[in-house]
Design an enzyme around this catalytic site. Sequence first.
Site, PDB file in Angstrom:
ATOM      1  N   LYS A  16       1.033  -1.525   0.012  1.00  9.95           N
ATOM      2  CA  LYS A  16      -0.041  -0.003  -0.016  1.00  9.95           C
ATOM      3  C   LYS A  16       0.870   1.146   0.090  1.00  9.95           C
ATOM      4  CE  LYS A  16      -3.894  -2.507   2.422  1.00  9.95           C
ATOM      5  NZ  LYS A  16      -5.024  -2.029   3.384  1.00  9.95           N
ATOM      6  N   TYR A  56     -12.001  -1.713  -3.719  1.00 12.39           N
ATOM      7  CA  TYR A  56     -12.719  -1.874  -2.270  1.00 12.39           C
ATOM      8  C   TYR A  56     -14.247  -1.796  -2.168  1.00 12.39           C
ATOM      9  CZ  TYR A  56      -8.122  -2.318   0.079  1.00 12.39           C
ATOM     10  OH  TYR A  56      -7.066  -2.558   0.830  1.00 12.39           O
ATOM     11  N   ASN A 119      -1.855   0.361   6.734  1.00 13.18           N
ATOM     12  CA  ASN A 119      -1.490  -0.911   7.250  1.00 13.18           C
ATOM     13  C   ASN A 119      -0.598  -1.817   6.306  1.00 13.18           C
ATOM     14  OD1 ASN A 119      -3.435  -1.880   5.608  1.00 13.18           O
ATOM     15  ND2 ASN A 119      -4.623  -3.011   7.297  1.00 13.18           N
ATOM     16  N   HIS A 122      -1.974  -5.213   1.553  1.00 16.15           N
ATOM     17  CA  HIS A 122      -3.202  -6.137   1.281  1.00 16.15           C
ATOM     18  C   HIS A 122      -3.084  -7.577   0.907  1.00 16.15           C
ATOM     19  CE1 HIS A 122      -7.338  -6.897  -0.418  1.00 16.15           C
ATOM     20  NE2 HIS A 122      -6.794  -7.576  -1.369  1.00 16.15           N
ATOM     21  N   GLU A 133      -9.649 -10.315  -7.580  1.00 12.52           N
ATOM     22  CA  GLU A 133      -8.533  -9.163  -7.555  1.00 12.52           C
ATOM     23  C   GLU A 133      -7.587  -9.348  -8.555  1.00 12.52           C
ATOM     24  OE1 GLU A 133      -9.764  -8.755  -2.671  1.00 12.52           O
ATOM     25  OE2 GLU A 133      -7.755  -9.299  -3.277  1.00 12.52           O
TER      26      GLU A 133
HETATM   27  N1  UDP Z   1      -9.778  -0.586   7.315  1.00 10.92           N
HETATM   28  C1  UDP Z   1      -9.813   0.808   8.153  1.00 10.92           C
HETATM   29  N2  UDP Z   1     -10.480   0.880   9.247  1.00 10.92           N
HETATM   30  C2  UDP Z   1     -11.240  -0.458   9.847  1.00 10.92           C
HETATM   31  C3  UDP Z   1     -10.905  -1.525   9.074  1.00 10.92           C
HETATM   32  C4  UDP Z   1     -10.267  -1.437   7.761  1.00 10.92           C
HETATM   33  O1  UDP Z   1      -9.316   1.709   7.857  1.00 10.92           O
HETATM   34  O2  UDP Z   1     -11.687  -0.121  10.892  1.00 10.92           O
HETATM   35  C5  UDP Z   1      -8.952  -0.412   6.005  1.00 10.92           C
HETATM   36  C6  UDP Z   1      -7.577  -1.023   6.118  1.00 10.92           C
HETATM   37  O3  UDP Z   1      -6.769  -0.512   5.233  1.00 10.92           O
HETATM   38  C7  UDP Z   1      -8.077  -2.633   5.863  1.00 10.92           C
HETATM   39  C8  UDP Z   1      -8.944  -2.413   4.666  1.00 10.92           C
HETATM   40  O4  UDP Z   1      -9.753  -1.176   5.053  1.00 10.92           O
HETATM   41  O5  UDP Z   1      -6.962  -3.277   5.324  1.00 10.92           O
HETATM   42  C9  UDP Z   1      -9.824  -3.329   4.201  1.00 10.92           C
HETATM   43  O6  UDP Z   1     -10.427  -3.892   5.551  1.00 10.92           O
HETATM   44  P1  UDP Z   1     -10.551  -5.269   5.741  1.00 10.92           P
HETATM   45  O7  UDP Z   1     -11.555  -5.720   7.030  1.00 10.92           O
HETATM   46  O8  UDP Z   1     -10.871  -6.138   4.566  1.00 10.92           O
HETATM   47  O9  UDP Z   1      -9.009  -5.815   6.324  1.00 10.92           O
HETATM   48  P2  UDP Z   1      -8.046  -6.587   5.726  1.00 10.92           P
HETATM   49  O10 UDP Z   1      -8.569  -7.693   4.933  1.00 10.92           O
HETATM   50  O11 UDP Z   1      -7.169  -5.836   4.838  1.00 10.92           O
HETATM   51  O12 UDP Z   1      -7.278  -7.275   7.022  1.00 10.92           O
HETATM   52 MG    MG Z   2      -9.963  -7.751   3.455  1.00 11.96          MG
END
Ligand code: UDP
Ligand code: MG
Length: 146
Positions: A16, A56, A119, A122, A133
């Site tokens: 990212k 997303y 974070n 991905h 994806e």
């Molecule tokens: N995210 C965020 N706040 C939250 C949860 C998710 O900003 O409370 C963002 C974060 O960058 C995350 C992405 O949205 O990686 C997608 O969320 P997901 O729950 O799918 O998490 P991941 O699969 O990436 O662990």
């Molecule tokens: Mg996810």
Amino acid sequence: MQQGYFSKEYTFMMIKPDAVKAGHSGAILKRIEEEGFQIRALKRLRLTKEQAMGFYAVHSARPFFGELTDFMASGPVIAAVLERDNAVAHWREVIGATDPAEAAPNTIRKLFAKSKGENAVHGSDSKENAAIETAFFFSGLELVGQ
Ligand code: UDP
Ligand code: MG
């Protein structure tokens, strides 16, 4: 994306904008190889806001959607398709929990993520989403090379 391009399971990953900007791309790509993944396709690009919203779309009703898609369009990302036995689950294990505060020691998010939003990486959460994806970023022509 057809499983037929691959001999093992595959997943889709992105480095990212926070991690690209901070200069962690090399360390993350090295970790990918150390974990036994083959990098089957790789590209660096900057998503538009609309493209980030498309990627997303599953999160479009969530309160963080605007902030997330602004962030994902804020700088270049590196996208890749990774092949390995158990690729989807293994990559999720290597990246760690969404929030770095909850991520296990030595996971990529524990090492490099700034926050729950920014974070570092991905990873697809299922084989079905890995296919969706991968097709969002790569054509069949970019995946056939062995
Ligand atoms: N995210 C965020 N706040 C939250 C949860 C998710 O900003 O409370 C963002 C974060 O960058 C995350 C992405 O949205 O990686 C997608 O969320 P997901 O729950 O799918 O998490 P991941 O699969 O990436 O662990
Ligand atoms: Mg996810």
